[in-house]
Design an enzyme around this catalytic site. Structure first.
Site, short mmCIF file in Angstrom:
data_model
loop_
_atom_site.label_atom_id
_atom_site.label_comp_id
_atom_site.label_asym_id
_atom_site.label_seq_id
_atom_site.Cartn_x
_atom_site.Cartn_y
_atom_site.Cartn_z
N VAL A 267 0.86 -0.92 -0.05
CA VAL A 267 0.00 0.01 -0.13
C VAL A 267 0.79 1.35 -0.01
CG1 VAL A 267 -1.68 1.27 1.24
CG2 VAL A 267 -2.03 -1.16 1.27
N ALA A 268 1.89 1.16 0.82
CA ALA A 268 3.00 2.34 0.78
C ALA A 268 3.58 2.50 -0.46
CB ALA A 268 3.71 2.01 1.83
N ILE A 270 2.17 2.25 -3.26
CA ILE A 270 0.93 2.95 -4.18
C ILE A 270 1.19 4.34 -4.01
CG2 ILE A 270 -1.24 2.79 -5.08
CD1 ILE A 270 -1.42 -0.07 -4.43
N ASP A 314 -4.62 29.03 -37.34
CA ASP A 314 -5.42 29.90 -38.37
C ASP A 314 -5.01 31.11 -38.52
OD1 ASP A 314 -7.27 30.15 -40.33
OD2 ASP A 314 -8.98 30.54 -38.98
N ASP A 592 -10.94 29.06 -35.17
CA ASP A 592 -12.21 29.84 -34.97
C ASP A 592 -13.32 29.52 -35.67
OD1 ASP A 592 -11.67 31.21 -37.01
OD2 ASP A 592 -11.21 33.12 -36.19
N ASP A 596 -12.82 24.56 -38.67
CA ASP A 596 -11.56 24.19 -37.89
C ASP A 596 -11.90 22.90 -36.78
OD1 ASP A 596 -9.65 25.92 -38.75
OD2 ASP A 596 -10.60 27.54 -37.42
N ASN A 658 9.43 5.77 -1.81
CA ASN A 658 8.85 4.65 -1.85
C ASN A 658 10.03 3.45 -1.98
OD1 ASN A 658 6.41 5.59 -1.44
ND2 ASN A 658 5.53 4.98 -3.32
N GLU A 661 11.72 2.74 1.00
CA GLU A 661 10.84 2.21 2.28
C GLU A 661 11.12 0.74 1.75
OE1 GLU A 661 7.31 5.29 2.82
OE2 GLU A 661 7.01 3.61 1.66
N ASN A 685 3.65 7.20 4.51
CA ASN A 685 3.10 7.48 3.34
C ASN A 685 2.01 8.56 3.19
OD1 ASN A 685 2.74 6.42 0.69
ND2 ASN A 685 0.87 5.39 0.95
#
Length: 847
Positions: A267-268, A270, A314, A592, A596, A658, A661, A685
């Protein structure tokens, strides 16, 4: 054409019209190929990273971290809802095409002119229209009396087009088909009759609608990068979970604790805060850009602007002001540049006569009418020749109206000395009817040599992108019928749709940033080249009819060397874009008009004009310029690059932490230590994905943001520089903290609360040091983001709370002594040179 359509001058019968209505259907733009609301909603969750986050939420529940699971779910749902709202609005582009339809039409049925609903028109109907009408269907002209039609929305032409019944080449560009009229265009003057050749989806506008419906949504570079990141993280998490838990169990950790640690580490790893940070960063960019006159309709387009390396723009109303103005006068070899409005006293009498003819031989007013005639009135007004006063001093007694066949207009006026006739029109026609020329010494014979000089002046005006009109007069005509010959040629008026004053500097700045600028216009080659050259775009021109003769491979080769595309149609613009994209370019398209819209929707970033732009163009675009100012595009590109930098900094900051970790837990587990338990990993985290990460979204742009070339969209957000930074900084953090772990364990066979606290706290402070090193790499001023300073301070306060309050029992920490803080200061001092060294290597890789 009547025979081909099985029609006749008096029109169809009611019975035949009803039969054809059943066969061809109603004359309306049919919506097709659009996405339903449910499809749009489901598409918001079609992202690998989103699925990884949802899996993380399930794992968090299993690990007993319900708060983390709720947070992840809220982030995913909020992002989905926001994306749905943005995309649903974009789907309205096809609906806007319906508004182009005229509600009623004048049609001839059985010889009688009747009003019917425009949706009831069928091929073969004979329609009648006058100045002020909207053309209700595509048609071939049968009659045209002084007919002019404003086709700017389809062709980009800045002035109305004179129409006639004369045949043109079958392969003529759209802008040159003077014998055809198109659904949704506006009749500015005259009268016409046409047989309907196409209705509904078989019209030019219908073809554009079909093109829009067939256009597939494409991902922006950032969206692609985040999907790739999600896939990489998903695979890494599976490998991580498969390795860490068995290692911990083999080293004696209880199976439940080992599984909990593996899940928490997954989880950490992610970045559940990434969607929130990206959304906030883009939203802040949207707010800033709105204040700078750029309205963003799709959030990812903000970042995508920063990746473009070609801008296709243009001309009319985008690079130019979208209006005609007198730029130059010529009277018998004397040239007057009129851009700066000379003082009336400085004008010669011949120049005043030229302006007076332009103002009196004129059916417009300063407020409305033909743009060319209004430009003549404005020039006369600037020379203190007011229209009302001139009309009173020179009352009109007769006239010859302008027609596209005649190519000139004449008026007769009463004066104190008698009558005078004034003529203005195409130079070659006025010259043909003149036998004298007004010189400094008065009228003189129009010799061949003088005629050649006038024709040379006309060519020079044309080379400078000027539209040229000639003026002449005749004394004492008996009436308008006398204006066809015996004229005295006075001079030339050169008019132009002037470039915006700030555009040249904006284009130069865009090019300095490594972005090519291409002009794509419906104007003729000479005008397009002259405007492009004056703005610094370039002079290599490719014409629409040349594009039609090329296969896709040939066009793909040619676009590499072309600066200007002239006389283009909507199909040409889309082919040009695809050719550029096939060469690996990220293309922004500005425009415009209705013409286009397909290109705007196909482009990586579609940029529409807000003032002059049609609703169709605005709805098909990603960004709308509220001031129609090209300089706003340059600023938007700068903002887009800054936004990507902020996302890049966050990803580097998060993933470097991460990596550390994962590495620390993995290596420590090999020695039998659980140095960072689940609760501490999740706390780290939270601090990483929390306030500091969100504050990065408000980081100002780096000082070098517009000095770098566009980023390679194929390189992804995690390129060589990012990998070097993540790996290098992660390695420095891992080594320093593992040394700290072994030093504070002092040989203990199991992890001690003191060692865990030192590594835990050291990790948090090292992350903040690394954060400022990453900002330095992008040349972001150190203390320029007060929100980040406050966020780091708040996170440090939260970390201290888990050390010195009763919360420490939940985190397994102990209070640290002053000597411990001294040890941590040494750790930071050792790590900082390592971080800076890694950042220096990463910077060299970018260059």
């Amino acid at each position: 054409m009547l025979e081909t359509l099985d029609s006749r001058p008096e029109g169809l019968s009611d019975a035949e019209a009803r039969r054809r209505l059943e066969e061809y259907g109603e004359n309306e733009i049919v919506r097709g190929g659009g996405r339903s609301p449910s499809t749009i909603l489901v598409a918001q969750f079609d992202s690998v990273l989103i699925w990884v986050l949802l899996v993380a939420a399930v794992l968090s529940v299993w690990a007993g971290q319900a708060v983390d699971a709720v947070l992840i779910t809220i982030i995913v749902v909020a992002n989905g809802i926001f994306g749905f709202v943005q995309d649903y609005r974009a789907e309205r582009s096809l609906e806007s095409l319906r508004e182009l339809a005229a509600p009623t039409a004048t049609v001839r049925r059985d010889g009688e002119e009747v009003q019917i609903g425009a949706t009831e028109l069928v091929p073969g109907d004979v329609i009648v229209f006058r100045g002020g009408d909207v053309v209700p269907a595509d048609g071939r002209l049968l009659e045209a009396t002084e007919l002019e039609v404003d086709e700017a929305a389809l062709t980009g032409e800045s002035v109305p087009v004179g129409k006639s019944t004369e045949a043109v080449e079958t392969d003529a560009p759209l802008a040159d088909r003077t014998n055809l009229v198109y659904k949704g265009t506006n009749v500015t003057r005259g009268k016409g009759e046409a047989v309907v050749t196409g209705t509904g989806m078989e019209t030019e506008v219908g073809g554009i609608a079909r093109e829009l419906a067939a256009t597939k949504e494409t991902q922006t570079p950032l969206q692609s990068d985040l999907d790739q990141l999600g896939r990489t993280l998903g695979l890494g998490i599976l490998v991580l979970s498969a390795l860490v838990a068995p290692l911990l169990i083999l080293r004696g950790t209880e199976p439940v604790q080992a599984a909990l640690t593996a899940v928490s580490l997954a989880v950490a790893a992610i970045p559940e805060g990434l969607p929130a940070v990206v959304t906030l960063t883009l939203a802040l960019g949207v707010r800033t850009m709105s204040a700078e006159n750029a309205l963003v309709r799709r959030l990812p387009a903000v970042e995508a602007l920063g990746a473009v390396d070609v801008v296709c723009t243009d001309k009319t109303g985008t690079l130019t002001e979208g209006r005609m103005t007198v730029s130059r006068l010529w009277v018998n070899d004397a040239v007057r540049e009129f851009d700066d409005a000379p003082a009336p006293a400085d004008l010669e009498e011949r120049e005043r006569l030229l302006l007076r003819i332009g103002a009196l031989c004129n059916d417009a007013t300063l407020e409305e009418g033909d743009p060319t005639e209004r430009a003549l009135l404005e020039a006369a007004d600037r020379a203190d020749l007011e229209q009302d006063r001139l009309a009173a001093d020179y009352p009109r007694t007769d006239e010859v109206p302008f027609s596209s066949e005649r190519k000139w207009m004449g008026t007769v006026h009463r004066t104190d000395e008698g009558t005078v006739g004034y003529v203005k029109g195409a130079p070659e026609v006025v010259l043909e009817h003149s036998d004298r020329v007004l010189t400094h010494d008065g009228p003189a014979a129009l010799t061949d040599e003088r005629r050649d000089r006038i024709e040379a002046a006309v060519r020079r005006f044309g080379d400078d992108a000027l539209r040229v009109l000639a003026t002449a007069y005749r004394e004492d005509p008996e009436g308008a019928d006398d204006l066809g010959d015996g004229l005295t040629f006075v001079g030339l008026v050169g008019m132009i749709d002037p470039p915006r004053t700030e555009v040249a500097d904006a284009i130069a700045a865009t090019k300095r940033a490594g972005i090519a600028v291409n002009m794509v216009t419906g104007d003729n080659v000479r005008t397009a080249r002259a405007i492009a050259d004056s703005l610094g775009i370039g002079t290599e021109v490719l014409e629409g009819r040349e594009i039609e003769g090329m296969d896709d491979e040939t066009l793909r080769e040619r676009v590499a060397e072309v600066d200007v595309y002239a006389r283009t149609s909507p199909e040409h613009k889309v082919r040009i874009l695809r050719a550029l994209q096939d060469r690996g370019h990220d293309v922004a398209m500005t425009g415009d008009g209705v013409n286009d819209a397909p290109a705007l929707k196909n482009a990586d970033v579609g940029v529409a004009m807000g003032i002059r732009g049609t609703d169709v163009a605005r709805q098909a675009s990603d960004v709308v310029l509220l001031d129609d100012n090209y300089a706003t595009i340059e600023r938007a590109i700068e903002r887009g690059r800054a936004i990507f930098d902020n996302v890049w900094k966050f990803v580097a900051y998060l993933l470097s932490a991460n990596v550390a970790e994962v590495a620390i837990v993995f290596v420590a587990s090999l020695y039998g230590y659980l140095i960072l338990p689940a609760v501490q990993l999740l706390w780290i985290n939270l601090l990483t994905d929390g306030l500091p990460a969100l504050a990065l979204g408000a980081d100002p742009e780096g000082e070098d943001v517009m000095d770098r070339p566009p980023r390679d969209p194929e390189g992804g957000i995690i390129g060589r520089q990012m990998v070097t930074l993540i790996g290098g900084m992660g390695a420095v953090t891992t080594v320093v903290l593992l040394v700290l772990m072994f030093a504070t364990l002092e040989g203990a066979p199991e992890t001690t609360p003191y060692a865990m606290t030192m590594v835990f706290t050291g990790f948090v402070f090292l992350e903040f040091v690394g954060l400022y090193v990453i900002r330095w790499l992008r040349e972001t001023p150190t203390l320029s983001n007060r929100w980040l300073v406050a966020a780091v301070a708040a996170s440090i306060a939260l970390q201290l709370a888990v050390l010195y309050t009763p919360l420490n029992r939940y985190f397994g920490t102990v209070p640290l002594e002053p000597t411990d803080w001294g040890i941590l200061a040494v750790v930071l001092a050792v790590a900082l040179p390592g971080y800076l060294g890694v950042a220096s290597v990463a910077r060299r890789l970018e260059r």
